[in-house]
Design a protein around this motif. Structure first.
Motif, PDB file in Angstrom:
ATOM      1  N   SER A 179       0.807  -1.224   0.000  1.00  0.00           N
ATOM      2  CA  SER A 179       0.000   0.000   0.000  1.00  0.00           C
ATOM      3  C   SER A 179       0.838   1.270   0.000  1.00  0.00           C
ATOM      4  N   ASP A 180       2.084   1.191   0.437  1.00  0.00           N
ATOM      5  CA  ASP A 180       2.951   2.374   0.424  1.00  0.00           C
ATOM      6  C   ASP A 180       3.595   2.608  -0.939  1.00  0.00           C
ATOM      7  N   GLY A 181       3.242   1.775  -1.934  1.00  0.00           N
ATOM      8  CA  GLY A 181       3.752   1.977  -3.287  1.00  0.00           C
ATOM      9  C   GLY A 181       5.044   1.260  -3.590  1.00  0.00           C
ATOM     10  N   HIS A 182       5.572   0.494  -2.661  1.00  0.00           N
ATOM     11  CA  HIS A 182       6.822  -0.221  -2.883  1.00  0.00           C
ATOM     12  C   HIS A 182       6.554  -1.578  -3.544  1.00  0.00           C
ATOM     13  N   THR A 183       7.527  -2.012  -4.333  1.00  0.00           N
ATOM     14  CA  THR A 183       7.466  -3.308  -5.000  1.00  0.00           C
ATOM     15  C   THR A 183       8.460  -4.245  -4.343  1.00  0.00           C
ATOM     16  N   HIS A 184       8.000  -5.415  -3.963  1.00  0.00           N
ATOM     17  CA  HIS A 184       8.847  -6.395  -3.290  1.00  0.00           C
ATOM     18  C   HIS A 184       8.961  -7.643  -4.165  1.00  0.00           C
ATOM     19  N   LYS A 185      10.194  -8.017  -4.486  1.00  0.00           N
ATOM     20  CA  LYS A 185      10.438  -9.177  -5.337  1.00  0.00           C
ATOM     21  C   LYS A 185      10.695 -10.416  -4.491  1.00  0.00           C
ATOM     22  N   ASP A 186      10.325 -11.551  -5.060  1.00  0.00           N
ATOM     23  CA  ASP A 186      10.595 -12.854  -4.446  1.00  0.00           C
ATOM     24  C   ASP A 186      10.066 -12.942  -3.015  1.00  0.00           C
ATOM     25  N   MET A 187       8.889 -12.427  -2.812  1.00  0.00           N
ATOM     26  CA  MET A 187       8.265 -12.526  -1.493  1.00  0.00           C
ATOM     27  C   MET A 187       7.733 -13.943  -1.303  1.00  0.00           C
ATOM     28  N   PRO A 188       7.935 -14.555  -0.159  1.00  0.00           N
ATOM     29  CA  PRO A 188       7.405 -15.909   0.090  1.00  0.00           C
ATOM     30  C   PRO A 188       5.889 -15.938  -0.032  1.00  0.00           C
ATOM     31  N   LEU A 189       5.377 -17.063  -0.479  1.00  0.00           N
ATOM     32  CA  LEU A 189       3.930 -17.184  -0.679  1.00  0.00           C
ATOM     33  C   LEU A 189       3.159 -17.036   0.632  1.00  0.00           C
ATOM     34  N   ASP A 190       3.772 -17.417   1.731  1.00  0.00           N
ATOM     35  CA  ASP A 190       3.084 -17.327   3.022  1.00  0.00           C
ATOM     36  C   ASP A 190       2.793 -15.888   3.416  1.00  0.00           C
TER      37      ASP A 190
END
Length: 316
Positions: A9-20
């Motif tokens: 929601s803060d506009g950041h993109t996170h790569k390779d985040m765990p599915l959990d």
């Protein structure tokens, strides 16, 4: 291999985040890609994402026709990617909802790699959302159709520039190969055109808004490709018909020549047959100049008939 891009929601993109962690409240939406998955990873389609069994079955049974199915709040897409050199197709499956886009493919898909890289570098991912990510994938897949069609069109243009007499059996073999390639392209592009048309006019996919115009642009590309394929098929038919007509004309000329020769020799053969009969009393056989008179008479008949055929235009 499973990889994920999550947008918070803060506009950041996170790569390779765990599915959990994808159920976190601050995650606006995410894109998960199943690339050449293992059996354990395939099982996550059911255990983790709880997709419909029919959709999972379509993912594992190659090669499905490009299509769109709706399952409650999840939309299931089947796309066909194309290898321009071999014209072989691979299946790319997508699951779309308001909160995620899940892509699934049993083989490496370069178009998806480009779309994933483009999306990873995008700075406006929150506003664009999963529907725009879907457009990015579809657009990359369709763009890959153009090189194959342009290559065929260039080859046909070169053939069309040849004179009719330069058309050989080797060229005709190439023409029939091209017709086969066009048929393979037609089986891919026409269903894709119908699929994108359904996306553009769908009332069940929420949030189309401005994205509808992007899909309409892709549909225009597919219409152009369809017209090029039909035009190229017509051109191959014209080349084939010209070749058949040329061969028929050559055969007619050969048959006309043989007919003229046969017709000229028919009376000569008749005379030779008469004087070849073994009768005891044939007055002409006792004539001193009979042999030369007969030859002259036969030559006169042959030359007269040749002149007559020439006058009638049989040798033009």
């Amino acid at each position: 291999m499973i990889r994920t891009i999550a947008v918070t929601s803060d506009g950041h993109t996170h790569k390779d985040m765990p599915l959990d962690e994808l159920e976190r409240e601050d995650i606006v939406w995410f894109w998960t890609d199943f690339s050449e998955p293992t059996e354990e990873e395939i099982a996550l389609l059911e255990t983790r994402f709880r997709f419909h069994p029919l959709a999972i079955e379509d993912c594992l049974q190659l090669l499905q026709r490009p299509k769109l199915d709706h399952y409650e709040n999840v939309h299931f897409f089947v796309l066909h990617t194309l290898q321009p050199q071999t014209l072989e197709t691979d299946e790319l499956d997508l699951f779309l909802s308001e909160r995620f886009l899940v892509t699934f493919h049993l083989r490496a898909v370069p178009e998806l790699e480009d779309a994933f890289a483009k999306w990873s570098a995008s700075g406006d991912a929150v506003r664009q959302g999963p529907l725009y990510a879907l457009y990015t994938v579809v657009d990359k897949v369709v763009d890959q159709y153009f090189p194959a069609v342009y290559s065929i069109e260039d080859a046909l243009f070169d053939m069309d520039q040849r004179r009719a007499g330069d058309v050989t059996d080797a060229i005709m073999d190439r023409v029939f190969d091209i017709r086969s390639d066009l048929l393979r392209l037609r089986r891919t592009i026409f269903p894709m055109r119908e699929l994108v048309y359904r996306i553009v006019n769908s009332e069940r996919i929420q949030g189309m808004g401005d994205v509808r115009a992007y899909f309409a642009d892709v549909h225009d590309h597919l219409l152009k490709l369809s017209e090029m394929i039909e035009s190229n098929r017509d051109m191959t038919a014209d080349i084939r018909d010209s070749y058949v007509s040329l061969n028929a004309n050559r055969m007619n000329n050969i048959m006309k020549t043989l007919t003229v020769i046969t017709t000229i020799f028919m009376p000569l053969t008749f005379l030779a047959g008469i004087y070849g009969m073994n009768f005891s009393y044939m007055p002409e056989l006792e004539t001193r100049w009979g042999y030369f008179v007969a030859l002259g008479f036969m030559a006169g008949i042959g030359l007269s008939m040749f002149w007559w055929f020439k006058r009638k235009g049989w040798f033009d």
